[in-house]
Design a protein around this motif. Structure first.
Motif, PDB file in Angstrom:
ATOM      1  N   UNK B  45       0.827  -1.222   0.000  1.00 22.32           N
ATOM      2  CA  UNK B  45       0.000   0.000   0.000  1.00 22.32           C
ATOM      3  C   UNK B  45       0.851   1.257   0.000  1.00 22.32           C
ATOM      4  N   UNK B  46       2.138   1.121   0.343  1.00 21.96           N
ATOM      5  CA  UNK B  46       3.000   2.311   0.308  1.00 21.96           C
ATOM      6  C   UNK B  46       3.092   2.887  -1.097  1.00 21.96           C
ATOM      7  N   UNK B  47       2.973   1.982  -2.108  1.00 17.50           N
ATOM      8  CA  UNK B  47       3.174   2.419  -3.499  1.00 17.50           C
ATOM      9  C   UNK B  47       1.873   2.355  -4.294  1.00 17.50           C
ATOM     10  N   UNK B  48       0.760   2.407  -3.586  1.00  9.20           N
ATOM     11  CA  UNK B  48      -0.539   2.441  -4.272  1.00  9.20           C
ATOM     12  C   UNK B  48      -0.751   3.847  -4.822  1.00  9.20           C
ATOM     13  N   UNK B  49      -1.208   3.907  -6.038  1.00 13.39           N
ATOM     14  CA  UNK B  49      -1.434   5.203  -6.688  1.00 13.39           C
ATOM     15  C   UNK B  49      -2.745   5.809  -6.196  1.00 13.39           C
ATOM     16  N   UNK B  50      -2.761   7.122  -6.020  1.00 16.01           N
ATOM     17  CA  UNK B  50      -4.010   7.808  -5.682  1.00 16.01           C
ATOM     18  C   UNK B  50      -4.306   7.884  -4.203  1.00 16.01           C
ATOM     19  N   UNK B  51      -3.287   7.763  -3.336  1.00 15.22           N
ATOM     20  CA  UNK B  51      -3.519   7.829  -1.888  1.00 15.22           C
ATOM     21  C   UNK B  51      -3.999   9.234  -1.493  1.00 15.22           C
ATOM     22  N   UNK B  52      -4.968   9.292  -0.575  1.00 10.26           N
ATOM     23  CA  UNK B  52      -5.487  10.599  -0.127  1.00 10.26           C
ATOM     24  C   UNK B  52      -5.737  10.565   1.369  1.00 10.26           C
ATOM     25  N   UNK B  53      -4.680  10.548   2.182  1.00  6.57           N
ATOM     26  CA  UNK B  53      -4.827  10.387   3.628  1.00  6.57           C
ATOM     27  C   UNK B  53      -5.241  11.674   4.330  1.00  6.57           C
ATOM     28  N   UNK B  54      -5.766  12.669   3.588  1.00  8.68           N
ATOM     29  CA  UNK B  54      -6.196  13.962   4.151  1.00  8.68           C
ATOM     30  C   UNK B  54      -5.096  14.591   4.979  1.00  8.68           C
ATOM     31  N   UNK B  55      -5.322  14.768   6.280  1.00  8.08           N
ATOM     32  CA  UNK B  55      -4.328  15.549   7.039  1.00  8.08           C
ATOM     33  C   UNK B  55      -3.138  14.704   7.478  1.00  8.08           C
ATOM     34  N   UNK B  56      -3.175  13.415   7.207  1.00  7.97           N
ATOM     35  CA  UNK B  56      -2.047  12.567   7.611  1.00  7.97           C
ATOM     36  C   UNK B  56      -0.958  12.625   6.530  1.00  7.97           C
ATOM     37  N   UNK B  59       2.101   9.064   2.051  1.00  4.28           N
ATOM     38  CA  UNK B  59       3.275   8.216   1.790  1.00  4.28           C
ATOM     39  C   UNK B  59       3.570   8.126   0.292  1.00  4.28           C
ATOM     40  N   UNK B  60       2.518   8.200  -0.541  1.00  2.11           N
ATOM     41  CA  UNK B  60       2.763   8.156  -1.994  1.00  2.11           C
ATOM     42  C   UNK B  60       3.638   9.338  -2.402  1.00  2.11           C
ATOM     43  N   UNK B  61       3.334  10.525  -1.864  1.00  2.00           N
ATOM     44  CA  UNK B  61       4.137  11.705  -2.208  1.00  2.00           C
ATOM     45  C   UNK B  61       5.570  11.543  -1.712  1.00  2.00           C
ATOM     46  N   UNK B  62       5.711  10.965  -0.496  1.00  2.00           N
ATOM     47  CA  UNK B  62       7.058  10.771   0.049  1.00  2.00           C
ATOM     48  C   UNK B  62       7.837   9.768  -0.797  1.00  2.00           C
ATOM     49  N   UNK B  63       7.148   8.704  -1.221  1.00  2.00           N
ATOM     50  CA  UNK B  63       7.808   7.681  -2.046  1.00  2.00           C
ATOM     51  C   UNK B  63       8.186   8.281  -3.410  1.00  2.00           C
ATOM     52  N   UNK B  64       7.324   9.145  -3.949  1.00  2.55           N
ATOM     53  CA  UNK B  64       7.621   9.782  -5.241  1.00  2.55           C
ATOM     54  C   UNK B  64       8.887  10.628  -5.143  1.00  2.55           C
ATOM     55  N   UNK B  65       9.063  11.304  -4.019  1.00  8.17           N
ATOM     56  CA  UNK B  65      10.284  12.104  -3.832  1.00  8.17           C
ATOM     57  C   UNK B  65      11.506  11.202  -3.786  1.00  8.17           C
ATOM     58  N   UNK B  66      11.354  10.062  -3.071  1.00 11.73           N
ATOM     59  CA  UNK B  66      12.480   9.129  -2.977  1.00 11.73           C
ATOM     60  C   UNK B  66      12.851   8.607  -4.362  1.00 11.73           C
ATOM     61  N   UNK B  67      11.837   8.281  -5.150  1.00  9.28           N
ATOM     62  CA  UNK B  67      12.084   7.754  -6.499  1.00  9.28           C
ATOM     63  C   UNK B  67      12.782   8.817  -7.345  1.00  9.28           C
ATOM     64  N   UNK B  68      12.345  10.065  -7.171  1.00  9.15           N
ATOM     65  CA  UNK B  68      12.985  11.142  -7.951  1.00  9.15           C
ATOM     66  C   UNK B  68      14.427  11.342  -7.523  1.00  9.15           C
ATOM     67  N   UNK B  89      -2.204   0.017 -11.035  1.00  5.69           N
ATOM     68  CA  UNK B  89      -2.659   0.824  -9.887  1.00  5.69           C
ATOM     69  C   UNK B  89      -1.490   1.163  -8.965  1.00  5.69           C
ATOM     70  N   UNK B  90      -0.303   0.716  -9.335  1.00  7.40           N
ATOM     71  CA  UNK B  90       0.869   1.144  -8.557  1.00  7.40           C
ATOM     72  C   UNK B  90       1.248   2.566  -8.964  1.00  7.40           C
ATOM     73  N   UNK B  91       1.889   3.283  -8.053  1.00  6.58           N
ATOM     74  CA  UNK B  91       2.241   4.672  -8.314  1.00  6.58           C
ATOM     75  C   UNK B  91       3.299   4.760  -9.414  1.00  6.58           C
ATOM     76  N   UNK B  92       3.365   5.904 -10.023  1.00  2.00           N
ATOM     77  CA  UNK B  92       4.339   6.139 -11.082  1.00  2.00           C
ATOM     78  C   UNK B  92       5.758   5.996 -10.521  1.00  2.00           C
TER      79      UNK B  92
END
Lengths: 99, 118
Positions: B45-56, B59-68, B89-92
């Protein structure tokens, strides 16, 4: 072979520390406490039990602070951040085991 | 410098293991180490695309930074299929792979392995 143990769970959730002794082997033993495991450093009974099992014990400063224990840990637990944790993992020890 | 593989089995919102994985990976990249992350079990689930944890923390955004920053992220196909996560459905930037092929390659290419699981 020097082994570095990573602990994540709190002293009340993680009861039996004997696995560290059984997996520890002959070399140096280090322990890094992350998340709720940082509470070992403030637990009146269990901190000595943990200290007796290792040559050095580290506690993540940000997890202490997040839980309101900044500056309250036993000084024998060395407070570190992620850069030092990476150095311990990559260079300080030969093997990392999460328990 | 060396290469660190992080093997994570905890889900993105289960506890703070995913946050520890992200912080550890960033710190290792800061020091010039290579980083590989293998997600299995709930860890896919760390690399699931479309995560929207609201105020939490997202992790998708954090993983995207790591990949970059050059981290390699692979998720286990068996574990993701079992959880209804279909190919695509995995993140880019993340790859769907397997324990046998990718985790074994990661371990052979790495100097250290850290497991984050309960």
């Amino acid at each position: 072979m020097d082994r570095l143990f990573i602990m994540l769970r709190s002293p009340s959730e993680y009861r039996d520390l004997s696995i560290i002794a059984s997996l520890g082997g002959e070399g140096r033993i280090g322990i890094i406490l992350f998340q709720d495991a940082v509470m070992f450093s403030v637990h009146p009974d269990r901190r000595d039990e943990l200290l007796d099992m290792a040559d050095e014990v580290f506690v993540m400063g940000n997890d202490l602070e997040a839980r309101g224990f900044k500056g309250k840990g036993d000084p024998r637990f060395r407070v570190i951040g992620y850069p030092e944790a990476v150095d311990l993992i990559m260079e300080g020890y030969d093997l990392t085991i999460t328990v | 410098m060396g290469t660190l593989t992080i093997l994570i089995r905890s889900g993105s919102m289960m506890n703070m293991d995913a946050n520890v994985a992200v912080e550890l990976a960033n710190a290792a990249l800061d020091k010039g180490h290579g980083v590989k992350i293998f997600c299995y079990g709930e860890g896919v689930t760390l690399a699931k695309e479309g995560q929207d944890p609201r105020s939490f923390p997202n992790i998708e955004e954090e993983m995207a930074k790591l990949i970059s920053r050059g981290a390699e992220v692979v998720i286990c196909s068996t574990c993701s299929t079992a959880r209804g996560m279909k190919m695509g459905e995995e993140m880019e930037g993340a790859t769907v792979g397997s324990l046998t092929n990718d985790l074994s390659r990661f371990i052979s290419e790495s100097d250290r392995l850290v497991t984050l699981a309960r």
